[in-house]
Design an enzyme around this catalytic site. Structure first.
Site, mmCIF file in Angstrom:
data_model
loop_
_atom_site.group_PDB
_atom_site.id
_atom_site.type_symbol
_atom_site.label_atom_id
_atom_site.label_comp_id
_atom_site.label_asym_id
_atom_site.label_seq_id
_atom_site.Cartn_x
_atom_site.Cartn_y
_atom_site.Cartn_z
ATOM 1 N N ILE A 1 7.468 -0.855 -5.793
ATOM 2 C CA ILE A 1 8.076 0.390 -6.271
ATOM 3 C C ILE A 1 8.583 1.149 -5.053
ATOM 4 O O ILE A 1 7.835 1.377 -4.088
ATOM 5 C CB ILE A 1 7.034 1.283 -6.992
ATOM 6 C CG1 ILE A 1 6.332 0.539 -8.128
ATOM 7 C CG2 ILE A 1 7.669 2.592 -7.472
ATOM 8 C CD1 ILE A 1 7.165 0.215 -9.312
ATOM 9 N N TYR B 1 -9.170 2.427 -11.797
ATOM 10 C CA TYR B 1 -10.507 2.416 -11.214
ATOM 11 C C TYR B 1 -10.898 0.948 -11.050
ATOM 12 O O TYR B 1 -11.849 0.459 -11.663
ATOM 13 C CB TYR B 1 -11.509 3.150 -12.114
ATOM 14 C CG TYR B 1 -11.297 4.646 -12.216
ATOM 15 C CD1 TYR B 1 -10.560 5.330 -11.257
ATOM 16 C CD2 TYR B 1 -11.851 5.387 -13.263
ATOM 17 C CE1 TYR B 1 -10.371 6.698 -11.339
ATOM 18 C CE2 TYR B 1 -11.672 6.763 -13.348
ATOM 19 C CZ TYR B 1 -10.924 7.408 -12.388
ATOM 20 O OH TYR B 1 -10.741 8.758 -12.467
ATOM 21 N N GLY C 1 -3.270 4.135 -0.461
ATOM 22 C CA GLY C 1 -4.500 3.514 0.032
ATOM 23 C C GLY C 1 -5.762 3.872 -0.732
ATOM 24 O O GLY C 1 -6.863 3.682 -0.238
ATOM 25 N N ARG D 1 0.848 -1.195 0.000
ATOM 26 C CA ARG D 1 0.000 0.000 0.000
ATOM 27 C C ARG D 1 0.881 1.241 0.000
ATOM 28 O O ARG D 1 1.828 1.342 0.762
ATOM 29 C CB ARG D 1 -0.894 -0.014 1.239
ATOM 30 C CG ARG D 1 -1.790 1.198 1.328
ATOM 31 C CD ARG D 1 -2.879 1.011 2.375
ATOM 32 N NE ARG D 1 -2.406 1.338 3.711
ATOM 33 C CZ ARG D 1 -3.221 1.436 4.777
ATOM 34 N NH1 ARG D 1 -4.520 1.192 4.644
ATOM 35 N NH2 ARG D 1 -2.736 1.741 5.957
ATOM 36 N N GLY E 1 1.208 3.566 -6.052
ATOM 37 C CA GLY E 1 0.153 2.829 -6.743
ATOM 38 C C GLY E 1 -0.378 3.590 -7.943
ATOM 39 O O GLY E 1 -0.670 2.992 -8.983
ATOM 40 N N GLY F 1 -1.268 8.021 -3.559
ATOM 41 C CA GLY F 1 0.131 7.662 -3.380
ATOM 42 C C GLY F 1 0.764 7.445 -4.746
ATOM 43 O O GLY F 1 0.189 6.735 -5.577
ATOM 44 N N VAL F 2 1.941 8.024 -4.978
ATOM 45 C CA VAL F 2 2.522 7.864 -6.325
ATOM 46 C C VAL F 2 2.930 6.410 -6.577
ATOM 47 O O VAL F 2 3.029 5.980 -7.722
ATOM 48 C CB VAL F 2 3.693 8.843 -6.609
ATOM 49 C CG1 VAL F 2 3.236 10.281 -6.553
ATOM 50 C CG2 VAL F 2 4.881 8.601 -5.696
ATOM 51 N N CYS G 1 -6.700 14.360 -8.004
ATOM 52 C CA CYS G 1 -6.876 14.200 -6.564
ATOM 53 C C CYS G 1 -5.483 14.280 -5.934
ATOM 54 O O CYS G 1 -4.535 13.689 -6.449
ATOM 55 C CB CYS G 1 -7.504 12.837 -6.309
ATOM 56 S SG CYS G 1 -7.458 12.338 -4.594
HETATM 57 C C1 LIG Z 1 -10.675 10.020 -4.494
HETATM 58 C C2 LIG Z 1 -9.895 9.420 -5.631
HETATM 59 C C3 LIG Z 1 -9.490 10.223 -6.684
HETATM 60 C C4 LIG Z 1 -8.757 9.688 -7.746
HETATM 61 N N1 LIG Z 1 -8.353 10.497 -8.766
HETATM 62 C C5 LIG Z 1 -7.612 9.997 -9.769
HETATM 63 C C6 LIG Z 1 -7.114 10.827 -10.811
HETATM 64 O O1 LIG Z 1 -7.332 12.037 -10.827
HETATM 65 N N2 LIG Z 1 -6.390 10.260 -11.791
HETATM 66 C C7 LIG Z 1 -6.116 8.917 -11.816
HETATM 67 O O2 LIG Z 1 -5.437 8.458 -12.741
HETATM 68 N N3 LIG Z 1 -6.572 8.106 -10.847
HETATM 69 C C8 LIG Z 1 -7.293 8.603 -9.821
HETATM 70 N N4 LIG Z 1 -7.728 7.784 -8.817
HETATM 71 C C9 LIG Z 1 -7.394 6.354 -8.873
HETATM 72 C C10 LIG Z 1 -5.981 6.110 -8.332
HETATM 73 O O3 LIG Z 1 -5.029 6.443 -9.322
HETATM 74 C C11 LIG Z 1 -5.799 4.641 -7.964
HETATM 75 O O4 LIG Z 1 -6.712 4.288 -6.967
HETATM 76 C C12 LIG Z 1 -4.375 4.343 -7.528
HETATM 77 O O5 LIG Z 1 -4.155 2.975 -7.596
HETATM 78 C C13 LIG Z 1 -4.091 4.867 -6.145
HETATM 79 O O6 LIG Z 1 -2.780 4.642 -5.766
HETATM 80 P P1 LIG Z 1 -2.463 4.563 -4.196
HETATM 81 O O7 LIG Z 1 -1.013 4.311 -4.010
HETATM 82 O O8 LIG Z 1 -3.063 5.729 -3.535
HETATM 83 O O9 LIG Z 1 -3.328 3.306 -3.775
HETATM 84 P P2 LIG Z 1 -3.007 1.928 -3.025
HETATM 85 O O10 LIG Z 1 -4.333 1.472 -2.566
HETATM 86 O O11 LIG Z 1 -1.945 2.092 -2.023
HETATM 87 O O12 LIG Z 1 -2.464 1.020 -4.196
HETATM 88 C C14 LIG Z 1 -3.155 0.803 -5.405
HETATM 89 C C15 LIG Z 1 -2.589 -0.412 -6.120
HETATM 90 O O13 LIG Z 1 -1.184 -0.256 -6.351
HETATM 91 C C16 LIG Z 1 -0.425 -1.227 -5.605
HETATM 92 N N5 LIG Z 1 0.693 -0.537 -4.993
HETATM 93 C C17 LIG Z 1 0.644 0.456 -4.083
HETATM 94 N N6 LIG Z 1 1.874 0.864 -3.786
HETATM 95 C C18 LIG Z 1 2.723 0.122 -4.512
HETATM 96 C C19 LIG Z 1 4.126 0.087 -4.622
HETATM 97 N N7 LIG Z 1 4.897 0.887 -3.907
HETATM 98 N N8 LIG Z 1 4.675 -0.797 -5.465
HETATM 99 C C20 LIG Z 1 3.903 -1.633 -6.188
HETATM 100 N N9 LIG Z 1 2.568 -1.653 -6.130
HETATM 101 C C21 LIG Z 1 1.979 -0.771 -5.294
HETATM 102 C C22 LIG Z 1 -1.396 -1.787 -4.573
HETATM 103 O O14 LIG Z 1 -1.030 -3.083 -4.166
HETATM 104 C C23 LIG Z 1 -2.701 -1.712 -5.321
HETATM 105 O O15 LIG Z 1 -2.768 -2.789 -6.240
HETATM 106 C C24 LIG Z 1 -8.454 8.295 -7.750
HETATM 107 C C25 LIG Z 1 -8.858 7.493 -6.683
HETATM 108 C C26 LIG Z 1 -9.584 8.039 -5.637
HETATM 109 C C27 LIG Z 1 -10.030 7.143 -4.507
#
Ligand SMILES: Cc1cc2nc3c(=O)[nH]c(=O)nc-3n(C[C@H](O)[C@H](O)[C@H](O)COP(=O)(O)OP(=O)(O)OC[C@H]3O[C@@H](n4cnc5c(N)ncnc54)[C@H](O)[C@@H]3O)c2cc1C
Length: 538
Positions: A243, A477, A113, A110, A185, A182-183, A178
């Site tokens: 990553i 998504y 998240g 994560r 995921g 987290g960069v 948004c």
């Molecule tokens: C409110 C909201 C707004 C959003 N707006 C946008 C937007 O403007 N543009 C867009 O493109 N998307 C958008 N999204 C979607 C977003 O890009 C994805 O949900 C993305 O996967 C989030 O990354 P995270 O690290 O925050 O999530 P996480 O839940 O931490 O991870 C997402 C996925 O990536 C994996 N992962 C996380 N960290 C790592 C790592 N370090 N190495 C390898 N795998 C990893 C996880 O296991 C999971 O499969 C939005 C989502 C939400 C909820």
């Protein structure tokens, strides 16, 4: 010694699986054994403060909930990890991979998240599991002379934007709207934002990476080779490695940009204007991104309720040029000088993210979302304009839900010029726009079934108007309605049901890369990329 601790943990884990009453008693032993393994296998000492188990319920719950964005997956019925580890160094991440593999403990990674189906902190198909939470690895180094930045996986999009703007008024980076993503995921799934028509996706603008592979080794772009580097930039998170950090190629932005929001209700001709938007928005000047946010005028299901379409836009230029473009290409929207706000790029980030006008950019350093809901979302890509009749039918279903939400994002520009196979993200030339459908609610399980059923009905209705063969979807998504890997072993046929929608034919190349770099499928979740055949011993 390692063998003895492995045996001990397996026994404890077995007890955990077969009997929920053993859960609490098993936890301290898991904590000690796994923690010892981490300490032995990391060149930096591992502080206990980076390590959480259900033993300390309040600290454990607080860190589990800290970035979890979808409240649906924080319900008491959602499976919980046995350990959460928040590494402080790269060596800690390596140790987490080595120890998870040694003990056969499923690993979820994560960063921010925001996964829609929470695969980063909930495992529906395997128990027990560990969450490797990258949120404490969030350093950002911006190098303006070279036009680059390194951002660790746990940094949020907002923090990256802030650190760039702190050093330069004319640099930016094209990823999510948004600011709490987290960069780690986000970029693995593509990462689109309000500059995508000018510069493409975040993933299109990554030039290097640091990643821990399934053996615990750190690889950069040169060491991993171009095939894996290709897969990481759009192939979705959690399939290839952890990553650690991305190297970003910054883009040039003007000293001032223009933003606006114009809202039209059905009574103000929203349907016809939206019909025109579908034809115009993907063909406008690349500097202009006009998305449409579609809501209901109130949450009460009354007869005088209406649909509100808000045109929310960023123009990388001045208001006069914008007004000239809009007057010529899209006069129906009726944009006026008074609607236009000229501002810095960093303030446009806050505007588009929905912060109130007077918010200072420092808010981005909090890395917090503006709101959290129970939600279910789905996505579609549209290649032919939806006729007025189709829109009228859409409104009927739309107004059956209390808080319906859709965002339509225009494509074209750079998105159409980048070849479909340049990265795993395939939704390029010919795509007019993407639709995101969202159902949100606040009362937990009480009304959940009704909202889930509404969004599925809406999605069924839209099937006649969107891309087909495959019906494309955006991997960021995540939508588990499209299919799930079965416990442990993933089959290619199962995975094709979502893989071809997310990646089209790039899916097969992703499978090849996966087979080469992680043949025993160590990095896996409900929708991870499967290897061709899973080696025994996993
Ligand atoms: C409110 C909201 C707004 C959003 N707006 C946008 C937007 O403007 N543009 C867009 O493109 N998307 C958008 N999204 C979607 C977003 O890009 C994805 O949900 C993305 O996967 C989030 O990354 P995270 O690290 O925050 O999530 P996480 O839940 O931490 O991870 C997402 C996925 O990536 C994996 N992962 C996380 N960290 C790592 C790592 N370090 N190495 C390898 N795998 C990893 C996880 O296991 C999971 O499969 C939005 C989502 C939400 C909820």
């Amino acid at each position: 010694m390692a063998f003895r601790s492995s045996l001990l943990l397996s026994q404890i884990l077995f007890l955990f699986v077969v009997s929920s009453s053993s859960w609490t008693s098993a936890t301290p032993a898991i904590q000690q054994t796994f923690f010892r393994c981490l300490s032995t296998n990391s060149k930096n000492s591992v502080p206990l403060s980076a390590y959480y188990t259900p033993n300390n319920v309040s600290a454990f719950t607080s860190v589990l909930n800290s970035t979890a964005n979808n409240l649906r997956y924080l319900l008491p019925t959602a499976p919980k990890p046995v350990i959460i580890f928040t590494p402080l160094t790269e060596a800690h991440v390596q140790a987490a991979v080595i120890c998870s593999r040694r003990f056969g403990l499923a690993l979820r990674v994560r960063s921010g998240g925001h996964d829609y189906e929470a695969v980063s902190y909930v495992s529906q198909n395997e128990s027990p599991f560990l969450v490797l939470d990258m949120s404490r690895l969030r350093a950002i180094q911006v190098d303006i002379p070279r036009g680059t930045a390194w951002a660790q996986a746990g940094a949020t999009t907002g923090e990256v934007y802030y650190r760039i703007a702190q050093k330069s008024k004319v640099h930016g980076f094209p990823m999510g709207l948004c600011t709490s993503l987290g960069v780690g995921g986000h970029i693995t799934g593509g990462a689109y934002g309000s500059m995508m028509r000018m510069f493409g996706l975040g993933a299109d603008n990554v030039i290097d990476v640091r990643m821990v592979d399934s053996k615990g080794k750190i690889l950069d772009r040169k060491a991993m080779g171009e095939d894996l580097f290709w897969a990481l930039r759009g192939g979705g998170g959690g399939s290839f490695g952890v990553i650690l950090a991305w190297k970003l190629k910054l883009v040039n932005v003007p000293q001032t940009v223009t933003v606006f929001t114009v809202t039209k209700t059905l009574e103000q001709g929203a349907t016809k204007i939206l019909y025109k938007w579908q034809k115009v928005a993907p063909k406008l000047d690349d500097r202009l991104f006009i998305r449409v946010i579609i809501q209901a005028s109130s949450a009460e299901l009354t007869a005088n309720r209406t649909v509100m379409t808000s045109y929310n836009a960023l123009f990388l230029g001045d208001p006069d040029t914008l007004l000239r473009i809009m007057g010529k290409r899209f006069p129906e929207m009726g944009l006026t000088r008074a609607d236009c706000v000229q501002t810095s790029w960093i303030d446009s980030v806050l505007y588009i993210a929905g912060y109130p006008n007077t918010t200072a950019p420092e808010v981005l350093l909090q890395g917090k979302p503006l709101f959290r809901n129970y939600f279910k979302a789905k996505s579609d890509f549209v290649r032919t304009p939806i006729p007025v009749k189709g829109l009228l039918g859409l409104w009927k279903i739309y107004l059956q839900e209390e808080v319906p939400f859709m965002i339509w994002n225009p494509y074209g520009g750079a998105m159409a010029r980048i070849p479909e196979s340049a990265s795993p993200f395939p939704h390029r030339c010919g795509t007019l726009f993407k639709i995101q459908y969202v159902a949100t609610w606040q009362d937990g399980t009480k009304s959940m079934a009704r909202h889930m059923s509404w969004i599925r009905k809406l999605y069924d209705y839209m099937g006649s108007y969107v891309s087909t063969n495959p019906r494309e979807a955006y991997v960021n998504y995540r939508d588990l309605d499209l299919g799930m890997n079965k416990k442990g072993v993933n089959s290619l046929t199962e995975a094709s049901s979502w893989g071809l929608r997310y990646f089209k034919s790039n899916f097969y190349r992703l499978v090849q890369v996966k087979t080469r770099v992680d043949p025993d499928n160590f990095f896996r979740h409900e929708q991870s990329i499967p290897p061709l055949s899973v080696k025994k011993g996993n």
